[in-house]
Design a protein around this motif. Structure first.
Motif, PDB file in Angstrom:
ATOM      1  N   CYS A  23     -83.462  24.293 -98.556  1.00 32.42           N
ATOM      2  CA  CYS A  23     -82.625  23.064 -98.846  1.00 32.42           C
ATOM      3  C   CYS A  23     -83.431  22.235-100.045  1.00 32.42           C
ATOM      4  O   CYS A  23     -82.852  22.224-101.709  1.00 32.42           O
ATOM      5  CB  CYS A  23     -81.241  22.365 -98.309  1.00 32.42           C
ATOM      6  N   THR A  27     -83.201  23.004-104.504  1.00 32.87           N
ATOM      7  CA  THR A  27     -83.542  22.190-104.936  1.00 32.87           C
ATOM      8  C   THR A  27     -83.332  21.600-105.640  1.00 32.87           C
ATOM      9  O   THR A  27     -84.157  22.246-106.981  1.00 32.87           O
ATOM     10  CB  THR A  27     -82.626  20.958-104.594  1.00 32.87           C
ATOM     11  N   ALA A  56     -76.851  20.157-109.093  1.00 30.80           N
ATOM     12  CA  ALA A  56     -78.267  20.444-107.889  1.00 30.80           C
ATOM     13  C   ALA A  56     -78.067  19.908-106.302  1.00 30.80           C
ATOM     14  O   ALA A  56     -78.097  20.271-104.937  1.00 30.80           O
ATOM     15  CB  ALA A  56     -79.523  20.533-108.560  1.00 30.80           C
ATOM     16  N   GLY A  57     -77.928  18.511-106.321  1.00 32.42           N
ATOM     17  CA  GLY A  57     -78.022  17.316-105.393  1.00 32.42           C
ATOM     18  C   GLY A  57     -76.463  18.026-104.925  1.00 32.42           C
ATOM     19  O   GLY A  57     -76.053  17.704-103.317  1.00 32.42           O
ATOM     20  N   GLY A  60     -76.676  21.274-102.814  1.00 33.69           N
ATOM     21  CA  GLY A  60     -77.900  21.471-101.786  1.00 33.69           C
ATOM     22  C   GLY A  60     -76.910  20.725-100.338  1.00 33.69           C
ATOM     23  O   GLY A  60     -76.800  20.920 -99.193  1.00 33.69           O
ATOM     24  N   ALA A  72     -80.224  16.891 -96.611  1.00 36.27           N
ATOM     25  CA  ALA A  72     -79.998  16.647 -98.164  1.00 36.27           C
ATOM     26  C   ALA A  72     -80.253  15.616 -99.087  1.00 36.27           C
ATOM     27  O   ALA A  72     -80.778  15.631 -99.514  1.00 36.27           O
ATOM     28  CB  ALA A  72     -78.387  17.467 -98.613  1.00 36.27           C
ATOM     29  N   LEU A  76     -83.886  14.601-101.754  1.00 34.94           N
ATOM     30  CA  LEU A  76     -83.177  14.877-103.357  1.00 34.94           C
ATOM     31  C   LEU A  76     -84.270  14.015-103.924  1.00 34.94           C
ATOM     32  O   LEU A  76     -84.128  14.592-104.864  1.00 34.94           O
ATOM     33  CB  LEU A  76     -81.586  13.994-103.369  1.00 34.94           C
ATOM     34  N   SER A 123     -74.622  13.283-102.784  1.00 40.82           N
ATOM     35  CA  SER A 123     -74.582  13.725-101.657  1.00 40.82           C
ATOM     36  C   SER A 123     -75.275  13.282-100.123  1.00 40.82           C
ATOM     37  O   SER A 123     -73.755  13.288 -99.144  1.00 40.82           O
ATOM     38  CB  SER A 123     -76.887  14.685-101.420  1.00 40.82           C
TER      39      SER A 123
END
Length: 194
Positions: A23, A27, A56-57, A60, A72, A76, A123
């Motif tokens: 992950c 990311t 993208a967050g 993930g 996750a 970030l 997230s």
């Protein structure tokens, strides 16, 4: 619940199979690619990079394994910082060297912190929802232990009858003897008998 095309799209999404390291790497690499594309196509726009960071967050947070859910949101901000290198270098920075790039990264982080907070908060919310759903799913799958315990008939007879009915409990007044091995010789078995 969901309309037909949306439900079909949700079913086609890959299952949550990324490890925590996967992950973080996915990311970070996705944000680097987005940042290079942003620099080439949009001239290094922080808004375009921020939108890509939020997406993208979310990806993930949705695709990480249930065991690694906490990874996750933690990775970030690191991915945002590493991915911002191409966008921060697009401004030209003072000094032209590594110091200018570093100043550009710090400026980007300071000025566009809203995108960083938004992506990380999204997230966290998605990971929290997934964890709650996992807990509810486990509770539904597991039988309620308290109800099973209450349904079992209880032996309410007092005294020795109760003790005889429960195997593995020590009878009152007599110590338990250790079990004899079936491989003992006859002489060892004779010595162990009272």
């Amino acid at each position: 619940m969901l309309p037909g095309p949306v439900a079909a799209l949700v079913r086609r999404l890959p299952a949550a199979k990324l490890t925590g390291l996967g992950c973080a790497l996915l990311t970070t690499l996705a944000l680097l690619v987005f940042a290079f594309l942003d620099r080439l196509l949009a001239g290094g726009s922080p808004t375009v990079y921020g939108v890509c960071f939020v997406l993208a967050g979310a990806a993930g947070a949705l695709w990480v394994r249930p065991y690694d859910l906490i990874v996750a949101p933690v990775t970030l901000p690191i991915a945002y910082t590493v991915g911002s290198l191409p966008v921060a270098g697009a401004g030209g920075g003072a000094g032209g060297g590594g110091g200018g790039l570093l100043m550009g990264v710090f400026t980007l982080l300071a000025v566009n912190a809203g995108w960083l907070y938004l992506g990380t908060a999204l997230s966290i919310v998605l990971v929290g929802l997934r964890k709650c759903l996992l807990i509810l799913q486990r509770r539904v799958q597991r039988p309620d232990v308290r109800q099973d315990r209450d349904r079992r008939p209880r032996d309410r007879r007092p005294g020795p009858e109760r003790e005889r009915r429960q195997p593995g409990r020590k009878p009152a007044g007599r110590p338990l003897r250790p079990q004899r091995s079936p491989r003992c010789s006859e002489a060892a078995q004779a010595r162990s008998q009272p």
